[in-house]
Design an enzyme around this catalytic site. Sequence first.
Site, PDB file in Angstrom:
ATOM      1  N   GLY A 114      39.814  43.378  32.984  1.00 38.55           N
ATOM      2  CA  GLY A 114      39.239  43.033  34.331  1.00 38.55           C
ATOM      3  C   GLY A 114      38.373  43.980  34.994  1.00 38.55           C
ATOM      4  CG  ASP A 115      38.455  46.070  37.831  1.00 37.75           C
ATOM      5  OD1 ASP A 115      38.493  45.285  38.707  1.00 37.75           O
ATOM      6  OD2 ASP A 115      39.318  47.095  37.672  1.00 37.75           O
ATOM      7  CD  GLU A 116      36.602  41.833  32.778  1.00 34.88           C
ATOM      8  OE1 GLU A 116      36.709  41.554  33.815  1.00 34.88           O
ATOM      9  OE2 GLU A 116      37.495  41.734  31.818  1.00 34.88           O
ATOM     10  CE  LYS A 142      36.972  39.144  37.043  1.00 34.58           C
ATOM     11  NZ  LYS A 142      37.199  40.528  36.633  1.00 34.58           N
ATOM     12  N   GLY A 189      39.493  42.238  42.721  1.00 28.76           N
ATOM     13  CA  GLY A 189      38.568  42.716  43.735  1.00 28.76           C
ATOM     14  C   GLY A 189      37.153  42.668  43.181  1.00 28.76           C
ATOM     15  CG  HIS A 190      35.923  39.553  42.075  1.00 30.89           C
ATOM     16  ND1 HIS A 190      36.020  38.248  41.601  1.00 30.89           N
ATOM     17  CD2 HIS A 190      36.960  39.955  41.130  1.00 30.89           C
ATOM     18  CE1 HIS A 190      36.996  38.122  40.641  1.00 30.89           C
ATOM     19  NE2 HIS A 190      37.649  39.250  40.444  1.00 30.89           N
ATOM     20  CD  GLN A 205      43.611  38.766  38.383  1.00 31.46           C
ATOM     21  OE1 GLN A 205      44.060  37.533  38.259  1.00 31.46           O
ATOM     22  NE2 GLN A 205      43.619  39.537  39.550  1.00 31.46           N
TER      23      GLN A 205
END
Length: 400
Positions: free
Chosen positions: A28-30, A32, A56-57, A204
């Site tokens: 996650g948190d890449e 996106k 969270g994006h 995610q």
Amino acid sequence: MGACRRSSVWDSYGDAMKAIVVVGTQWGDEGKGKVVDYLSKGASAVARYQGGNNAGHTVVVHGKKYKLHFIPSGVVRGKLCVLGNGMAIEPRALLGEISMLEKAGLNPKLVIDWKAHVITQEELDEDSKDSKIGTTKKGIGPCYRDKVARRGLRIIDLLDRKKLEKKTRLWKEYYEAGKKLEKYFGDASLRLQQLGSVLIEGAQGTMLDIDHGTYPFVTSSNTVAGGACTGLGIGPKSIKRVVGIAKAYTTRVGNGPFPTELDNAAGKRLRVQGNEYGTTTGRPRRCGWFDAVVVRYAARVSGLTEIALTKLDVLDGFKKVKVCVAYRKGEKVVKEMPPELGGWKPVYIEMPGWESSRVKGYASLPKEAKAYVRKIEQLAGVPVRLVSIGPGREETFRKK
Ligand code: GDP
Ligand code: IMO
Ligand code: MG
């Protein structure tokens, strides 16, 4: 003429509904949100298929930051935003997000599938007691558990006072929230079928997938590309491309194994330079080197057609950078993902670092940075098509 016709991304696929799926390849948190915003330019709609406000994006446009939790990142470009049946939705929190976006000057156009599941206050209370997994405490696990146990509450049920009374003590609040959201309710699958080009936003990451991730330290939905079919009611043939978002290093929030984690100065440096604090919970993210075993695995289980590599700039100034190419346990070395990650140690290759990736185009990157990108392509077995060197929309390079 639809907006899709103006963009080369969608052109070659004819008139039937065509989809591009974006998935996280790590924990996650890449980035996106950033990449979805970039790719959504020519899309008619952007859709989410799983998860809820555990996501969270972040999208940054002209210095303005938007933090999105339920609503797909296409909202920043004014796209139609679809919340699929596979999602878990807390209606009061969703209303809060809509009003936050309205205050920021956006006017969300939404379809909320009436078969999506509702996170109740009781499910939230239960998740708030979690200490084992390190969840986001948004009620995600209990909600999906109740769905699978066939006792869940669906979005359409928000309009049914009798059903609501049986499911939550706060049924009045939920009923009121449902009445406010009712204008958005609809059939996501049908709406998508009527559109030309749909960008699908995973939440995610692969290693948090309920089946393919580091179980039990996972989220409770299928984050991989296959989840897009069941979570939106679309057939696999409509998916034309699958874009895997990979950070140039690795992070994880919450508990569970993480072979390349750095509990030292380099890890701290990644956290500080990468500003690695959770978008949803503010928790510091655990940081480590790039793990090619993880990303190659993500390429396989989601059928990636390409990678968007983010946060390359965060590695600027490191004299050497490391990439994990295999795992070792005692004498045993494996190159493919084992069924359990606990106890496996990383086997690294080391590459020369570079001073700065803050240039104007891919061709101008330092040769060491380009060599790093090529190594990732080679190890993952998938071409890198986009490289991101900053949070802003314009800080994105296309790589041929
Ligand atoms: P998501 O959950 O995958 O959408 O990612 P998050 O938004 O939770 O976390 C990614 C963070 O990195 C956000 O703060 C982004 O603004 C930021 N970000 C995205 N791409 C880049 C990049 O290429 N460089 C830098 N420095 N920051 C980036
Ligand atoms: P985005 O979409 C990073 C993690 C939690 C915990 C585990 C289970 O922003 O990449 P949950 O609340 O889902 O039951 O928690 O999954 N997790 C995330 N980590 N990014 C996310 O979303 C996450 N959503 C959940 O920290 O370890
Ligand atoms: Mg995030």
